[in-house]
Every structure is written in structure tokens, then in C-alpha cells.
Design a protein around this motif. Structure first.
Motif, PDB file in Angstrom:
ATOM      1  N   GLY A   1     -44.413 -41.614  75.164  1.00 22.14           N
ATOM      2  CA  GLY A   1     -45.028 -41.603  76.480  1.00 22.14           C
ATOM      3  C   GLY A   1     -44.149 -40.939  77.519  1.00 22.14           C
ATOM      4  N   TYR A   2     -44.614 -40.970  78.772  1.00 20.91           N
ATOM      5  CA  TYR A   2     -43.867 -40.314  79.850  1.00 20.91           C
ATOM      6  C   TYR A   2     -44.104 -41.019  81.174  1.00 20.91           C
ATOM      7  N   VAL A   3     -43.144 -40.817  82.074  1.00 18.83           N
ATOM      8  CA  VAL A   3     -43.218 -41.321  83.445  1.00 18.83           C
ATOM      9  C   VAL A   3     -43.328 -40.129  84.379  1.00 18.83           C
ATOM     10  N   VAL A   4     -44.346 -40.127  85.216  1.00 16.98           N
ATOM     11  CA  VAL A   4     -44.517 -39.096  86.237  1.00 16.98           C
ATOM     12  C   VAL A   4     -44.011 -39.665  87.558  1.00 16.98           C
ATOM     13  N   SER A   5     -42.976 -39.063  88.121  1.00 18.22           N
ATOM     14  CA  SER A   5     -42.358 -39.577  89.341  1.00 18.22           C
ATOM     15  C   SER A   5     -43.070 -39.020  90.571  1.00 18.22           C
ATOM     16  N   ALA A   6     -44.175 -39.666  90.961  1.00 21.18           N
ATOM     17  CA  ALA A   6     -44.919 -39.246  92.149  1.00 21.18           C
ATOM     18  C   ALA A   6     -44.336 -39.966  93.364  1.00 21.18           C
ATOM     19  N   GLN A   7     -43.163 -39.506  93.804  1.00 20.58           N
ATOM     20  CA  GLN A   7     -42.399 -40.189  94.840  1.00 20.58           C
ATOM     21  C   GLN A   7     -41.751 -39.164  95.772  1.00 20.58           C
ATOM     22  N   ASN A   8     -40.934 -39.650  96.675  1.00 22.58           N
ATOM     23  CA  ASN A   8     -40.124 -38.800  97.538  1.00 22.58           C
ATOM     24  C   ASN A   8     -38.664 -38.918  97.122  1.00 22.58           C
TER      25      ASN A   8
ATOM     26  N   ILE B   1     -41.320 -36.743  83.865  1.00 16.71           N
ATOM     27  CA  ILE B   1     -42.038 -35.577  84.394  1.00 16.71           C
ATOM     28  C   ILE B   1     -41.772 -35.486  85.886  1.00 16.71           C
ATOM     29  N   GLY B   2     -41.393 -34.306  86.361  1.00 17.58           N
ATOM     30  CA  GLY B   2     -41.177 -34.115  87.792  1.00 17.58           C
ATOM     31  C   GLY B   2     -42.498 -33.951  88.523  1.00 17.58           C
ATOM     32  N   CYS B   3     -42.589 -34.567  89.688  1.00 17.57           N
ATOM     33  CA  CYS B   3     -43.824 -34.471  90.475  1.00 17.57           C
ATOM     34  C   CYS B   3     -43.470 -34.489  91.955  1.00 17.57           C
ATOM     35  N   PHE B   4     -44.241 -33.751  92.707  1.00 23.09           N
ATOM     36  CA  PHE B   4     -44.025 -33.619  94.151  1.00 23.09           C
ATOM     37  C   PHE B   4     -45.363 -33.816  94.846  1.00 23.09           C
ATOM     38  N   VAL B   5     -45.411 -34.695  95.840  1.00 27.64           N
ATOM     39  CA  VAL B   5     -46.657 -34.901  96.594  1.00 27.64           C
ATOM     40  C   VAL B   5     -46.351 -34.880  98.088  1.00 27.64           C
ATOM     41  N   ASN B   6     -47.309 -34.372  98.852  1.00 32.10           N
ATOM     42  CA  ASN B   6     -47.135 -34.318 100.305  1.00 32.10           C
ATOM     43  C   ASN B   6     -48.439 -34.622 101.036  1.00 32.10           C
ATOM     44  N   PHE B   7     -49.374 -35.288 100.344  1.00 28.49           N
ATOM     45  CA  PHE B   7     -50.629 -35.638 101.018  1.00 28.49           C
ATOM     46  C   PHE B   7     -50.395 -36.839 101.938  1.00 28.49           C
ATOM     47  N   GLY B   8     -51.268 -37.005 102.900  1.00 23.29           N
ATOM     48  CA  GLY B   8     -51.124 -38.087 103.867  1.00 23.29           C
ATOM     49  C   GLY B   8     -51.861 -39.338 103.434  1.00 23.29           C
ATOM     50  N   ALA B   9     -51.171 -40.458 103.392  1.00 22.77           N
ATOM     51  CA  ALA B   9     -51.796 -41.724 103.030  1.00 22.77           C
ATOM     52  C   ALA B   9     -50.949 -42.875 103.567  1.00 22.77           C
ATOM     53  N   ASP B  10     -51.596 -44.008 103.804  1.00 22.23           N
ATOM     54  CA  ASP B  10     -50.898 -45.201 104.282  1.00 22.23           C
ATOM     55  C   ASP B  10     -51.500 -46.448 103.642  1.00 22.23           C
ATOM     56  N   TYR B  11     -50.653 -47.395 103.306  1.00 19.08           N
ATOM     57  CA  TYR B  11     -51.105 -48.738 102.936  1.00 19.08           C
ATOM     58  C   TYR B  11     -51.461 -49.460 104.232  1.00 19.08           C
ATOM     59  N   LEU B  12     -52.695 -49.990 104.320  1.00 18.95           N
ATOM     60  CA  LEU B  12     -53.118 -50.659 105.540  1.00 18.95           C
ATOM     61  C   LEU B  12     -52.993 -52.174 105.455  1.00 18.95           C
TER      62      LEU B  12
ATOM     63  N   TYR C   1     -56.460 -42.764 102.999  1.00 16.00           N
ATOM     64  CA  TYR C   1     -56.147 -41.401 102.545  1.00 16.00           C
ATOM     65  C   TYR C   1     -56.516 -40.463 103.681  1.00 16.00           C
ATOM     66  N   SER C   2     -55.497 -39.959 104.379  1.00 21.08           N
ATOM     67  CA  SER C   2     -55.728 -39.332 105.682  1.00 21.08           C
ATOM     68  C   SER C   2     -55.680 -37.817 105.706  1.00 21.08           C
ATOM     69  N   GLY C   3     -55.149 -37.172 104.676  1.00 19.34           N
ATOM     70  CA  GLY C   3     -55.094 -35.713 104.747  1.00 19.34           C
ATOM     71  C   GLY C   3     -54.605 -35.066 103.472  1.00 19.34           C
ATOM     72  N   HIS C   4     -55.169 -33.892 103.180  1.00 22.43           N
ATOM     73  CA  HIS C   4     -54.729 -33.124 102.020  1.00 22.43           C
ATOM     74  C   HIS C   4     -53.280 -32.668 102.196  1.00 22.43           C
ATOM     75  N   GLY C   5     -52.605 -32.455 101.094  1.00 19.59           N
ATOM     76  CA  GLY C   5     -51.244 -31.933 101.099  1.00 19.59           C
ATOM     77  C   GLY C   5     -50.878 -31.463  99.718  1.00 19.59           C
TER      78      GLY C   5
ATOM     79  N   TYR D   1     -39.195 -27.591  94.361  1.00 17.98           N
ATOM     80  CA  TYR D   1     -40.111 -28.345  95.222  1.00 17.98           C
ATOM     81  C   TYR D   1     -39.484 -29.674  95.664  1.00 17.98           C
ATOM     82  N   LEU D   2     -38.773 -30.337  94.751  1.00 22.31           N
ATOM     83  CA  LEU D   2     -38.162 -31.614  95.114  1.00 22.31           C
ATOM     84  C   LEU D   2     -37.095 -31.431  96.198  1.00 22.31           C
ATOM     85  N   TRP D   3     -36.291 -30.383  96.065  1.00 22.16           N
ATOM     86  CA  TRP D   3     -35.285 -30.112  97.098  1.00 22.16           C
ATOM     87  C   TRP D   3     -35.949 -29.604  98.375  1.00 22.16           C
ATOM     88  N   GLY D   4     -37.027 -28.840  98.242  1.00 25.24           N
ATOM     89  CA  GLY D   4     -37.764 -28.414  99.427  1.00 25.24           C
ATOM     90  C   GLY D   4     -38.277 -29.615 100.204  1.00 25.24           C
TER      91      GLY D   4
END
Length: 339
Positions: free
Chosen positions: A98-105, A122-133, A140-144, A182-185
Motif C-alpha cells: 500500500g501507500y500513503v499520500v501526503s495531502a498536507q502542507n 506518495i508526494g502530494c501538494f494541495v492549495n484549494f480553499g477549505a475550512d473545518y466549521l 469547500y470555498s475555492g479551487h486551487g 511543488y512542495l518547496w514552492g
């Protein structure tokens, strides 16, 4: 081994991704350490609000200690400073193939790999807008940008499968052979976000303020120098262009990137960063020690000074401890103290 996708951390990022996967027809299990959130998901489903889509999805949710079985696909979506503990908690639930996808900052892949094995990360990069309410509800507030890639840049069958899944969430998702870029960016851009979080102003308003662009530029330059010393070529995304914050960049290029970042952030209903939300709303520790501190430490090991980044860390800690207010004056002090 069971086949459901495990979302480990069902907050802003994990909740949004998991709901999208469910809507695409995948079987999903949520794991989260907040008992009230787990209970709400089990009782009423996970509610996604916002302009992109609104839905209530049904899935099983567990506290980490209650999860049983092994799984092939685990998306790790916890806050960066919880990565190590979460990795130790999930490793016994990860199938041998199996594998772990790090969808984090942050550079969390460096933390996960020694625990689960680098071949299972697995390396992963996300920049979409979202908040736990609140328990059971995520906005889910905006594409990224959404980017995925093998850590060694190779094109594999599993990375193509993950990419196809992520495209079901974000059609413009990217499959890259330079995930570290992307991660360093994101670290460079993240440093800018920590700068905006020193204030109560929105991300867009701070980035648009010409008074603070010079100090923010210097902050980005510090992180970029450390990335370059690690032979990393940072990648551009969502208006952020790392070349615009290079030592040789023309001021017009820096201005253009600032303006494009402002335009991108104005399109999102997420006006403030998750960092600001941690400080101002949830009154909890931020990811500063997991995101910015490694840059300072790596820079120190390479003989690259990072006084602005170090000062930002100290300021964020003071805000966390209730010793400093959120105010634009913090950016004035940042510029003055490291001049």
C-alpha cells in the motif's frame, strides 16, 4: 486487506477530498482524533458547504484507536505537526504493497518515510480553499492547485491511478515528475501566508498592500535560497511564481506575481488562511514549527541565514501564547527588526 480509501484526518483537506471521492463512487473511511467530529459523521454524514458543491455524504468514521484492518490507500490529511504521531498510528493499517499520500502542507514526506518506508510514500501538494466549521461540517470555498508525484519522479502505475482519482476531485490536477519543486514552492508561498496571518487582514488585502510587499518579498527570498541550495527548482501555481522572488528577479515580475496571487485569493470565499483561523478562531497551535522551522534549520545547516523566517516563527509563537495581538503593526516590526 480492505479496498476502501482511508482519509486519515477528516478536517478541511481530508473532508473535502473524501467527500469528492465518495461522490465519484469510491468507498471511503474517515479516521479522525476528534471524537465529536467522528460521532457527527457517523450519525448524520459529512456535510460539505460552499460554492463548489454542497452535499452530505455518508461514510464510516473511526477514532484512530478504533480502526481495524489493513488498507492499500491512505490519504494523510492531518496538520503537519501531527504527522509523526499519525504515521505511527496508521503504519499497522497500511498494506505491505500500500501507500500513503501526503495531502498536507510542508515537507511531511520526510517525516512519513522513515516510519512507513519511503517506497510507500506518495508526494502530494494541495492549495484549494477549505475550512473545518464544526463537527460534521466542512466548507469547500475555492479551487486551487492539486498536484501528485512519486518522490523519485518516476511514472508508475500507482501514480497514474492516484492522479486519475484526484482529477475526479479537481479536473485541472497535475501529475508531476518534480513533486519536491511543488512542495518547496508551497513552502515559499506558505511563508507569505504566515506573514499575512500576523494580521487580521485578509490574504488578498495584505498581499495587495504595497507597504508590505518588500518585507514579504525578502521573506520569500529566504525560503527560495534554501530551496535552491537543496538543488530544488520550485514550481509555480495559483499566481505564485517562484522565479519572481529570485535574487535576479525584476521588480516588475515580483509585482506581477503579487497581483496574480491577489486575484486568485479574491476569487475564493476563504479570505483568510488556515493559519489565521488557528490563531484567531480555533485558538490552537499552528503548523509554523512543522512548515517554517525546517527551512530555518536546513538553512542553518547550509550556512544560509533566515532571520525573517526565524522572526516570523517567534511572532507566531507569541500570538499562540496570547502575548501578541494580530495586527498589521507586526509586519512593520518584522521589517524594522531585521533591517
Amino acid at each position: 486487506m480492505s479496498n476502501p480509501i482511508v482519509i486519515w484526518g477528516a478536517g478541511a483537506i481530508g473532508g473535502t477530498l473524501g467527500a469528492a471521492f465518495i461522490r465519484a463512487g469510491h468507498d471511503v473511511i474517515f479516521v479522525d482524533n476528534a471524537a465529536d467530529h467522528v460521532a457527527a459523521i457517523n450519525e448524520n454524514g459529512l456535510r460539505i458547504e460552499g460554492p463548489i458543491f454542497e452535499d452530505t455524504v455518508t461514510a464510516k468514521a473511526f477514532l484512530p484507536e478504533d480502526l481495524e484492518g489493513t488498507y492499500e490507500r491512505i490519504f494523510l490529511c492531518v496538520k503537519a505537526h501531527h504527522t509523526e504521531a499519525a504515521s505511527y498510528a496508521l503504519v499497522n493499517h497500511l498494506a505491505s504493497d500500500g501507500y500513503v499520500v501526503s495531502a498536507q502542507n510542508g515537507l511531511n514526506e520526510r517525516v512519513i518515510a522513515p516510519i512507513v518506508g519511503i517506497h510507500r510514500v506518495i508526494g502530494c501538494f494541495v492549495n484549494f480553499g477549505a475550512d473545518y466549521l464544526k463537527p460534521g461540517v466542512v466548507h469547500y470555498s475555492g479551487h486551487g492547485a492539486v498536484v501528485v508525484g512519486e518522490l523519485d519522479g518516476k511514472l508508475t502505475e500507482r501514480i497514474e491511478t492516484i492522479y486519475a482519482m484526484l482529477r475526479q476531485f479537481e479536473p485541472r490536477a497535475v501529475l508531476t515528475d518534480n513533486i519536491w519543486g511543488y512542495l518547496w514552492g508551497k513552502l515559499i508561498y506558505g511563508a507569505l501566508l504566515f506573514g499575512t496571518a500576523l494580521t487580521n487582514d485578509s490574504i488578498a488585502d495584505v498581499l495587495a498592500n504595497s507597504k508590505y510587499r518588500p518585507v514579504l518579498t525578502r521573506l520569500a527570498l529566504e525560503v527560495g535560497k534554501v530551496a535552491g541550495a537543496n538543488n530544488v527548482v520550485p514550481e509555480a501555481f495559483d499566481g505564485f511564481d517562484p522565479t519572481a522572488f529570485a535574487p535576479t528577479a525584476a521588480s516588475s515580475e515580483t509585482t506581477r506575481s503579487f497581483d496574480e496571487m491577489v486575484a486568485h485569493n479574491r476569487k475564493s470565499l476563504k479570505s483568510h488562511s488556515g493559519i489565521w483561523r488557528d490563531l484567531a478562531v480555533r485558538k490552537r497551535k499552528t503548523e509554523v514549527d512543522a512548515q517554517v522551522l525546517p527551512v530555518v534549520e536546513i538553512g542553518h545547516s547550509l550556512g544560509i541565514p533566515t532571520p525573517l523566517a526565524a522572526k516570523v516563527i517567534a511572532m507566531i509563537h507569541e500570538i499562540e501564547d496570547g502575548k501578541r495581538p494580530l495586527d498589521l503593526a507586526n509586519l512593520d516590526e518584522l521589517a524594522r527588526d531585521v533591517a
